[in-house]
Design an enzyme around this catalytic site. Structure first.
Site, PDB file in Angstrom:
ATOM      1  N   ASN A  48       0.844  -1.185   0.000  1.00 44.41           N
ATOM      2  CA  ASN A  48       0.000   0.000   0.000  1.00 44.41           C
ATOM      3  C   ASN A  48       0.884   1.241   0.000  1.00 44.41           C
ATOM      4  O   ASN A  48       2.032   1.197   0.460  1.00 44.41           O
ATOM      5  CB  ASN A  48      -0.894   0.006   1.247  1.00 44.41           C
ATOM      6  CG  ASN A  48      -1.827   1.207   1.288  1.00 44.41           C
ATOM      7  OD1 ASN A  48      -2.510   1.505   0.309  1.00 44.41           O
ATOM      8  ND2 ASN A  48      -1.863   1.893   2.424  1.00 44.41           N
TER       9      ASN A  48
ATOM     10  N   HIS B 204       0.877   5.241   1.341  1.00 44.19           N
ATOM     11  CA  HIS B 204       0.178   6.092   2.294  1.00 44.19           C
ATOM     12  C   HIS B 204       0.841   7.465   2.328  1.00 44.19           C
ATOM     13  O   HIS B 204       2.062   7.566   2.479  1.00 44.19           O
ATOM     14  CB  HIS B 204       0.204   5.473   3.690  1.00 44.19           C
ATOM     15  CG  HIS B 204      -0.546   6.283   4.697  1.00 44.19           C
ATOM     16  ND1 HIS B 204      -1.932   6.337   4.724  1.00 44.19           N
ATOM     17  CD2 HIS B 204      -0.120   7.096   5.702  1.00 44.19           C
ATOM     18  CE1 HIS B 204      -2.314   7.134   5.708  1.00 44.19           C
ATOM     19  NE2 HIS B 204      -1.242   7.615   6.319  1.00 44.19           N
TER      20      HIS B 204
ATOM     21  N   SER C 218       4.869   7.025   2.225  1.00 39.77           N
ATOM     22  CA  SER C 218       5.450   5.728   2.579  1.00 39.77           C
ATOM     23  C   SER C 218       4.798   4.625   1.755  1.00 39.77           C
ATOM     24  O   SER C 218       3.581   4.631   1.548  1.00 39.77           O
ATOM     25  CB  SER C 218       5.222   5.412   4.065  1.00 39.77           C
ATOM     26  OG  SER C 218       5.659   6.450   4.908  1.00 39.77           O
TER      27      SER C 218
ATOM     28  N   ASP D   8      -2.485   0.891   8.223  1.00 41.43           N
ATOM     29  CA  ASP D   8      -1.296   1.711   7.959  1.00 41.43           C
ATOM     30  C   ASP D   8      -0.152   1.384   8.924  1.00 41.43           C
ATOM     31  O   ASP D   8       0.608   2.270   9.331  1.00 41.43           O
ATOM     32  CB  ASP D   8      -1.630   3.207   8.038  1.00 41.43           C
ATOM     33  CG  ASP D   8      -2.658   3.627   7.006  1.00 41.43           C
ATOM     34  OD1 ASP D   8      -2.690   3.015   5.921  1.00 41.43           O
ATOM     35  OD2 ASP D   8      -3.426   4.568   7.282  1.00 41.43           O
TER      36      ASP D   8
END
Length: 212
Positions: A107, A109, A136, A145
């Site tokens: 992912n 973020h 990030s 997260d």
């Protein structure tokens, strides 16, 4: 060659950066499917233009997140991917789907994790008086997260910045580092082992890799 599925909800600019890197032979992988929870997401048009198969998996009609994610998992598994890339996918995934693809889901973020998990990260950085902000890329784990960071990129925060101006600066970096992470994974250099990220069998620091 690794098979990649990308999950989106909106514009798909990070999806486009990965498509461009693959077309430039910078990534030894192929995007085999793009899944969106929004039927009008422009990222679907980007995928169509690149002749990538798309699916719309909207939440309408589902009574629970678990039921939605059960069907989402089935859709992903139909593509048999090696890597799942969350590129602006705006749904929180159930633990079972994250655990099913543990070590194979990443992912991006818009903050320097562990700072500012969740939403509205740019305004929160401004409100806190930060002098730097960033983005990030991390492996996905059940805690939101919170997975091990792979790489970060920093940008300055100027005194008169708006959230939109800061977001644009961050997004420029997003489009550089996300294809790099996908490249590493497709070269079998990047892994998640025992809850930490490793590159070339070396543990990546908590703030991510920053030498390339």
């Amino acid at each position: 060659m690794k098979s990649i599925v990308v999950l989106i909800s909106g514009n798909g600019s990070n999806l486009q950066s990965i498509i461009d890197a693959i077309e430039a032979n910078q990534i030894n992988g192929k995007i085999v499917g793009v899944v969106s929870d929004q039927a009008d997401a422009y990222g679907l048009t980007r995928a169509d233009n690149a002749e990538i198969e798309t699916r719309v998996h909207a939440y309408d009609g589902y009574s629970s997140r678990a039921d939605y994610d059960t069907d989402l998992q089935k859709i992903i598994e139909e593509f048999n991917p090696d890597l799942i890339v969350l590129a602006g996918f705006m749904r929180i995934l159930s633990d079972f789907i994250v655990e099913r693809f543990s070590g194979a889901m990443v992912n991006i973020h818009p903050s320097l994790l562990p700072k500012y998990k969740g939403l509205n990260t740019h305004q929160r950085a401004i409100d806190s008086g930060d002098i730097e902000h960033g983005v990030s890329v991390h492996f996905v784990t059940p805690t939101l997260d919170d997975g091990p960071v792979i790489i970060q990129a920093k940008v300055p925060v100027f005194e008169d910045d708006s959230a939109g101006e800061l977001a644009a600066r961050v997004q420029e970096q997003e489009r550089k580092i996300y294809p790099l992470v996908v490249k590493w994974f497709c070269e079998n250099r990047l892994h998640m082992e025992n809850g930490v990220a490793t590159l070339d069998k070396t543990i990546i620091p908590e703030t991510g890799y920053a030498s390339e």
